[in-house]
Design a protein around this motif. Sequence first.
Motif, PDB file in Angstrom:
ATOM      1  N   ASP A 471       1.026  -1.402  -0.314  1.00 36.75           N
ATOM      2  CA  ASP A 471      -0.224   0.189   0.173  1.00 36.75           C
ATOM      3  C   ASP A 471       0.755   1.213  -0.600  1.00 36.75           C
ATOM      4  OD1 ASP A 471      -1.893   2.013   0.343  1.00 36.75           O
ATOM      5  OD2 ASP A 471      -2.591   1.328   2.388  1.00 36.75           O
ATOM      6  N   VAL A 472       1.108   1.973  -1.452  1.00 34.35           N
ATOM      7  CA  VAL A 472       2.456   3.303  -2.031  1.00 34.35           C
ATOM      8  C   VAL A 472       0.837   4.092  -1.207  1.00 34.35           C
ATOM      9  CG1 VAL A 472       4.385   1.817  -2.055  1.00 34.35           C
ATOM     10  CG2 VAL A 472       1.987   2.387  -3.279  1.00 34.35           C
ATOM     11  N   ASP A 511       3.810  -7.731  -5.048  1.00 31.22           N
ATOM     12  CA  ASP A 511       2.876  -8.394  -6.386  1.00 31.22           C
ATOM     13  C   ASP A 511       1.715  -7.219  -7.252  1.00 31.22           C
ATOM     14  OD1 ASP A 511       4.412 -11.229  -6.494  1.00 31.22           O
ATOM     15  OD2 ASP A 511       3.755 -10.960  -5.060  1.00 31.22           O
ATOM     16  N   PHE A 512       1.777  -6.879  -6.019  1.00 31.34           N
ATOM     17  CA  PHE A 512      -0.096  -5.898  -6.322  1.00 31.34           C
ATOM     18  C   PHE A 512       0.659  -4.086  -4.850  1.00 31.34           C
ATOM     19  CE2 PHE A 512      -4.363  -5.215  -5.858  1.00 31.34           C
ATOM     20  CZ  PHE A 512      -4.872  -4.166  -7.015  1.00 31.34           C
ATOM     21  N   PHE A 513      -0.029  -2.816  -5.889  1.00 33.44           N
ATOM     22  CA  PHE A 513       0.227  -2.290  -5.180  1.00 33.44           C
ATOM     23  C   PHE A 513      -1.377  -1.303  -5.258  1.00 33.44           C
ATOM     24  CE2 PHE A 513       3.897  -3.004  -7.450  1.00 33.44           C
ATOM     25  CZ  PHE A 513       5.220  -3.455  -6.527  1.00 33.44           C
ATOM     26  N   LEU A 514      -1.340  -0.455  -4.439  1.00 33.59           N
ATOM     27  CA  LEU A 514      -2.153   0.353  -4.057  1.00 33.59           C
ATOM     28  C   LEU A 514      -1.921   1.433  -4.018  1.00 33.59           C
ATOM     29  CD1 LEU A 514      -4.202  -1.826  -1.165  1.00 33.59           C
ATOM     30  CD2 LEU A 514      -4.373  -2.269  -4.070  1.00 33.59           C
ATOM     31  N   LEU A 548      -1.329  -4.237 -12.205  1.00 35.48           N
ATOM     32  CA  LEU A 548      -0.572  -4.829 -11.369  1.00 35.48           C
ATOM     33  C   LEU A 548       0.101  -3.434  -9.649  1.00 35.48           C
ATOM     34  CD1 LEU A 548       2.885  -5.390 -10.914  1.00 35.48           C
ATOM     35  CD2 LEU A 548       3.113  -3.217 -12.264  1.00 35.48           C
ATOM     36  N   ILE A 549      -0.929  -2.410 -10.085  1.00 33.13           N
ATOM     37  CA  ILE A 549      -1.379  -1.259  -9.810  1.00 33.13           C
ATOM     38  C   ILE A 549      -2.852  -0.865  -9.737  1.00 33.13           C
ATOM     39  CG2 ILE A 549       0.027   0.633 -10.809  1.00 33.13           C
ATOM     40  CD1 ILE A 549       0.471   1.945  -8.504  1.00 33.13           C
ATOM     41  N   ALA A 550      -3.447   0.118  -8.973  1.00 33.07           N
ATOM     42  CA  ALA A 550      -4.714  -0.118  -8.838  1.00 33.07           C
ATOM     43  C   ALA A 550      -4.858   1.648  -7.543  1.00 33.07           C
ATOM     44  CB  ALA A 550      -5.728  -1.102  -8.419  1.00 33.07           C
ATOM     45  N   GLU A 551      -6.225   1.673  -8.621  1.00 36.75           N
ATOM     46  CA  GLU A 551      -6.313   3.148  -7.698  1.00 36.75           C
ATOM     47  C   GLU A 551      -7.093   2.301  -6.543  1.00 36.75           C
ATOM     48  OE1 GLU A 551      -8.054   6.320  -9.355  1.00 36.75           O
ATOM     49  OE2 GLU A 551      -6.317   5.286 -11.261  1.00 36.75           O
ATOM     50  N   VAL A 552      -6.624   2.469  -5.059  1.00 39.35           N
ATOM     51  CA  VAL A 552      -7.094   2.942  -4.034  1.00 39.35           C
ATOM     52  C   VAL A 552      -7.323   3.845  -3.105  1.00 39.35           C
ATOM     53  CG1 VAL A 552      -8.089   1.079  -1.681  1.00 39.35           C
ATOM     54  CG2 VAL A 552      -7.492   0.220  -3.788  1.00 39.35           C
ATOM     55  N   ALA A 762     -12.889  -2.259  -3.796  1.00 40.77           N
ATOM     56  CA  ALA A 762     -13.302  -3.163  -4.823  1.00 40.77           C
ATOM     57  C   ALA A 762     -11.787  -3.997  -5.166  1.00 40.77           C
ATOM     58  CB  ALA A 762     -14.272  -2.834  -5.650  1.00 40.77           C
ATOM     59  N   PRO A 763     -10.863  -2.962  -6.482  1.00 43.98           N
ATOM     60  CA  PRO A 763      -9.504  -3.637  -6.208  1.00 43.98           C
ATOM     61  C   PRO A 763      -8.574  -5.142  -5.465  1.00 43.98           C
ATOM     62  CG  PRO A 763      -9.970  -1.083  -7.211  1.00 43.98           C
ATOM     63  CD  PRO A 763     -10.654  -1.847  -5.918  1.00 43.98           C
ATOM     64  N   LEU A 764      -9.105  -4.639  -4.227  1.00 44.32           N
ATOM     65  CA  LEU A 764      -7.946  -5.572  -3.270  1.00 44.32           C
ATOM     66  C   LEU A 764      -9.080  -6.047  -2.718  1.00 44.32           C
ATOM     67  CD1 LEU A 764      -5.323  -5.821  -1.117  1.00 44.32           C
ATOM     68  CD2 LEU A 764      -6.816  -4.225   0.189  1.00 44.32           C
TER      69      LEU A 764
END
Length: 829
Positions: A471-472, A511-514, A548-552, A762-764
């Motif tokens: 979570d960045v 593996d996945f970024f927020l 890979l990177i989603a807006e949360v 929702a993306p997470l």
Amino acid sequence: MSEGVTQPSVSVVVVNYRGVEDTLTCLRALRTELDYPAERLQLVCVDNNSGDGSAERLSAEPGVTFVQAPDNLGFAGGCNLGVQHATGEVLAFLNNDARPHADWVAAAVETLRAQPTVGAVASKVLDWDGKLIDFVDGGLTWFGMGYKRFAGQPDDGSHDVARDVLFGTGSALFVRAKLFRELDGFDERFFMFYEDVDLGWRLNLRGWRVRYEPKSVAYHRHHASMSDVDSSREYFLLERNALAAMYKNLSDETLAKAMPAAMALAVRRATARGNVDATQLEITKRPADRAQDAEPVAVPRETLAGLLAIDQFVELLPSLAESRKAEQAARVRTDADLIPLMRKAMEPAYPLERYLAAHEALVDAFGLDEPFGRPRRVLVITGDALSEQMAGPAIRAWHMAETLAGEHDVRLVSTNKRCDPPAATFPVTQSTVRGLLDHVDWADVIVLQGHVLEMVQSLKHPRSPKIVVCDVYDPMHLELLEQAKGGNDEKRAKDVVGVTNVLNNQLKRGDFFLCASDRQRHFWLGHLAAIGRLTPQVYDADPTTRSLIAEVPFGLPAKPAQRTAPAIKGVVGGISPQDKVIVWGGGVYNWFDPLTLVHAVDRLRARHDDVRLFFMGMRHPNPEVPDMGIAGRTRSLAARLGLAGTHVFFNEQWVPYADRQNWLLDGDCGVTTHFEHVETTFAFRTRVLDYLWAGLPIVTTDGDSFADLIRREELGVVVPPEDPHELSAALERVLYDEEFADGCRERIAVVRERFTWDVVLAPLVEFCRSPRPAADRLVAAGPLVREEPLGAVGTLRRDIGLVREYLTAGGPAELARRAAGRVIRLTRG
């Protein structure tokens, strides 16, 4: 097939054992019927020591790399031997009693190139006439037996959609060569049967996908190689190999329940298949004649096959145990993750009455419904204080845990010494750095923020099997540029480098970024590109990179704020119920500009003496966060202007998170002001969301993503930075122009629905439903097509292409200039 595109080289491995006529038919079809560049195709034929003259005929076949096995190695061993002689970037396995469709190779290769997370392609396999289904999907029972779904049914077109599967049939299968070798190929202990199930299972556990591609078609004479073998020998292999596959690949927890039940069921399957009276040795059934009682008991071969299979499984256990260690260490996906690919895990598979009764009894007795539906384990870690008074990172972690707990087994852990959280429906605990290892070992997916990754060094390892979500949303290095201003220059420089490294380590590992906004997403994509994470594999797996990177963004409770008690008006000395209250809803940090705000209030009070500015929290709830210089300067300015205690008020503590609505609802507007700098550009002011939640018209300085939202949706007024005159006018409008303020509130009521926690997370939520390693973190990931020397033909083709390019670009003069330059380079070389 696209012209001019270099296709990966493909090695097709065909294993022969006393089926030379079928094998020759197969090889000739591969050589003459495929629509694939012949120079990119290698045919490898392995003879499993047939001893019937097959080797002589096969070795004479043109265009074939012939390999003679020293013994009958079975399908698994024969394929592995063939791979030792294969040069292709893609390995294809085709049964010797099968033939390919013209697009068999091209369609599979296209899938591998287009989808870098696909490790293997399962072909659509039909019978020899192309009418009946041999393979379009695979299923796996809880007791380890794989089966072909829809086998024997007409091919009516309903299986012409590509999909992920647990495994493909070895009779027509494609695998990335590097990956196949990384996994040590097929397990040769299986000899034949379920070696393809085992391979697909292992691929999926490592995060790779096995993709059924209906355009890659082969035709198969089913089991031609077993036509003269007694069925009991087939039963033996199926029973033994099913136990071996589940022993290797199930997790410890699942195996503890499933293995004893599977062995017991194998015995019942054996006795039911042979129609054996399982009660014949009960003491009440002994005959009167003792000699008759000592006579041998006939055991059908079908029954003996199951019993001997268990015996030989036990014989294999020492070597299987070593393989199990490797598989369990390498897995990144849980048993629960693969349940959908098993299709019908609780399927009994055999329609035998006594067997069905045993299946039901064993499922109930061992509670097998539970392990094959175990909730995924998600660990959320924050370095912030979890208490009644929480700051942004802790609030964000709390709601992530709360939302994910609806579907998964969730733990929320803080490494902060202060951890006295409110009541929760999920476990919340404090942990030392050393104690984090136990939590990490427990988890399938880890969601972390801040400096947490630095506390668990094992997670940084590129081969760590854990799925990590970073979570960045807080670009800490940009904050630090402002926060450390005015301090020691050398320390400031080192601190910025250190925090940047902390973030880079997350970006290298995740593996996945927020992130919190579209602006941030672009910023972090630049970071990811700079450190080499935007590889062709990542891009080809998802050109949008949203996987890979989603807006949360930060979120809001679904229910609008409800007052439970007064908090400011009529409670704080100097603020009456009739006063107009401006709320500053968060901490006072160096990257904010409360000074201009105080000057604006000073201007406004000359026209409206009932204006009040209230700072909700001067002291951060995390004791490790010190007061910043701007806070002291704000107090001093308010005192110097004669505003402190009359028009400007400071809450020296921090408002409890569960009570913040009372303070917000006593406000008439919310305000956030900041300087113009890079931190502002990529910041996400969480306090603005609280204003939306409470329905407060908003006044904000321009420059961040929320300013864009407020301007676009008309939720308040946006002002230039460091302009007390414009800020004073904006505050006056939202406080004293009732029509404008009411319009803002109506529009805020609509907009805030977009920011409820269930919406923004929702993306997470979606990622945690099917977590996988990022495409570039898969074991054996890499380019499918290797760069090779061009050779004479390739060089000629390249030079002709260059000639065309130069002529198009500048005519004969450009061609002459380029040619001269090349001659000079060659003579110097």
